[in-house]
Design a protein around this motif. Structure first.
Motif, PDB file in Angstrom:
ATOM      1  N   ARG A  24     -66.303  12.110 -68.772  1.00 57.13           N
ATOM      2  CA  ARG A  24     -65.744  12.913 -68.115  1.00 57.13           C
ATOM      3  C   ARG A  24     -63.748  12.687 -68.889  1.00 57.13           C
ATOM      4  O   ARG A  24     -63.119  13.819 -69.238  1.00 57.13           O
ATOM      5  N   ALA A  25     -63.751  10.987 -69.174  1.00 52.72           N
ATOM      6  CA  ALA A  25     -62.118  10.741 -69.800  1.00 52.72           C
ATOM      7  C   ALA A  25     -62.367  11.623 -71.308  1.00 52.72           C
ATOM      8  O   ALA A  25     -60.863  11.724 -71.723  1.00 52.72           O
ATOM      9  N   GLU A  26     -63.606  11.104 -72.148  1.00 51.41           N
ATOM     10  CA  GLU A  26     -63.832  11.785 -73.527  1.00 51.41           C
ATOM     11  C   GLU A  26     -63.220  13.337 -73.155  1.00 51.41           C
ATOM     12  O   GLU A  26     -62.903  13.879 -74.319  1.00 51.41           O
ATOM     13  N   CYS A  27     -63.548  13.492 -72.536  1.00 44.73           N
ATOM     14  CA  CYS A  27     -63.529  15.197 -72.196  1.00 44.73           C
ATOM     15  C   CYS A  27     -62.386  15.510 -72.410  1.00 44.73           C
ATOM     16  O   CYS A  27     -61.494  16.224 -73.044  1.00 44.73           O
ATOM     17  N   ALA A  28     -61.355  14.838 -71.391  1.00 41.04           N
ATOM     18  CA  ALA A  28     -60.469  15.064 -71.038  1.00 41.04           C
ATOM     19  C   ALA A  28     -59.341  14.230 -72.248  1.00 41.04           C
ATOM     20  O   ALA A  28     -58.359  15.732 -72.667  1.00 41.04           O
ATOM     21  N   LEU A  29     -59.733  13.618 -73.069  1.00 41.93           N
ATOM     22  CA  LEU A  29     -58.920  13.288 -74.469  1.00 41.93           C
ATOM     23  C   LEU A  29     -58.841  14.127 -75.282  1.00 41.93           C
ATOM     24  O   LEU A  29     -57.994  14.841 -75.628  1.00 41.93           O
ATOM     25  N   GLU A  30     -60.435  14.908 -75.653  1.00 39.66           N
ATOM     26  CA  GLU A  30     -60.281  16.302 -76.205  1.00 39.66           C
ATOM     27  C   GLU A  30     -59.516  17.254 -76.127  1.00 39.66           C
ATOM     28  O   GLU A  30     -58.926  18.012 -76.778  1.00 39.66           O
ATOM     29  N   VAL A  31     -59.365  17.546 -74.741  1.00 42.19           N
ATOM     30  CA  VAL A  31     -58.555  19.500 -73.766  1.00 42.19           C
ATOM     31  C   VAL A  31     -57.139  18.497 -74.517  1.00 42.19           C
ATOM     32  O   VAL A  31     -56.411  18.742 -74.841  1.00 42.19           O
ATOM     33  N   THR A  38     -52.074  23.345 -79.825  1.00 42.37           N
ATOM     34  CA  THR A  38     -51.907  24.396 -79.107  1.00 42.37           C
ATOM     35  C   THR A  38     -50.215  25.078 -78.889  1.00 42.37           C
ATOM     36  O   THR A  38     -50.102  25.925 -78.311  1.00 42.37           O
ATOM     37  N   GLY A  39     -49.572  23.532 -77.983  1.00 43.65           N
ATOM     38  CA  GLY A  39     -48.560  23.725 -77.487  1.00 43.65           C
ATOM     39  C   GLY A  39     -48.843  23.668 -75.808  1.00 43.65           C
ATOM     40  O   GLY A  39     -47.650  24.421 -75.439  1.00 43.65           O
ATOM     41  N   GLN A  40     -49.516  23.698 -75.570  1.00 41.95           N
ATOM     42  CA  GLN A  40     -49.995  23.908 -74.497  1.00 41.95           C
ATOM     43  C   GLN A  40     -49.954  22.386 -72.897  1.00 41.95           C
ATOM     44  O   GLN A  40     -49.702  21.048 -73.583  1.00 41.95           O
ATOM     45  N   PRO A  41     -48.858  22.711 -71.970  1.00 39.22           N
ATOM     46  CA  PRO A  41     -48.117  21.471 -70.979  1.00 39.22           C
ATOM     47  C   PRO A  41     -49.293  21.322 -70.812  1.00 39.22           C
ATOM     48  O   PRO A  41     -50.349  21.380 -70.857  1.00 39.22           O
TER      49      PRO A  41
END
Length: 91
Positions: A24-31, A38-41
């Motif tokens: 899950r943490a690996e996915c979060a890093l990609e997010v 994309t300049g998102q918060p």
């Protein structure tokens, strides 16, 4: 079944939980990477609310909905911290 059996079961589950948390943490890093590109918060409160609501709907107990949400708030906080640390390393 005896105490040692159940403790063994818990050990096996703990191993799986750690594997899943790291996945899950690996996915979060990609997010986090996509958010930066994309300049998102980094923090999206509406997404956190949606995740917590989804977990509430999925929960079948014996943990209460509130307990599941408390656990996942911590998981979300740690994922966000990891995203921010990773962002700091890239700058």
């Amino acid at each position: 079944m005896d105490l040692e059996h159940w403790r063994g079961q818990i050990d096996v589950l703990n191993e799986k939980i750690v594997e899943l948390l790291n996945a899950r943490a690996e996915c979060a890093l990609e997010v986090g990477k996509i958010k930066r590109e994309t300049g998102q918060p980094m923090y999206a409160p509406e997404r956190e609310t949606a995740v917590l609501n989804q977990l509430k709907a999925l929960n079948k107990g014996p943990l209460s909905d509130e307990a599941v949400q408390r656990i996942f708030r911590q998981i979300i906080d740690e994922a966000l911290r990891l995203e921010r640390e990773h962002a700091d390393e890239e700058t």
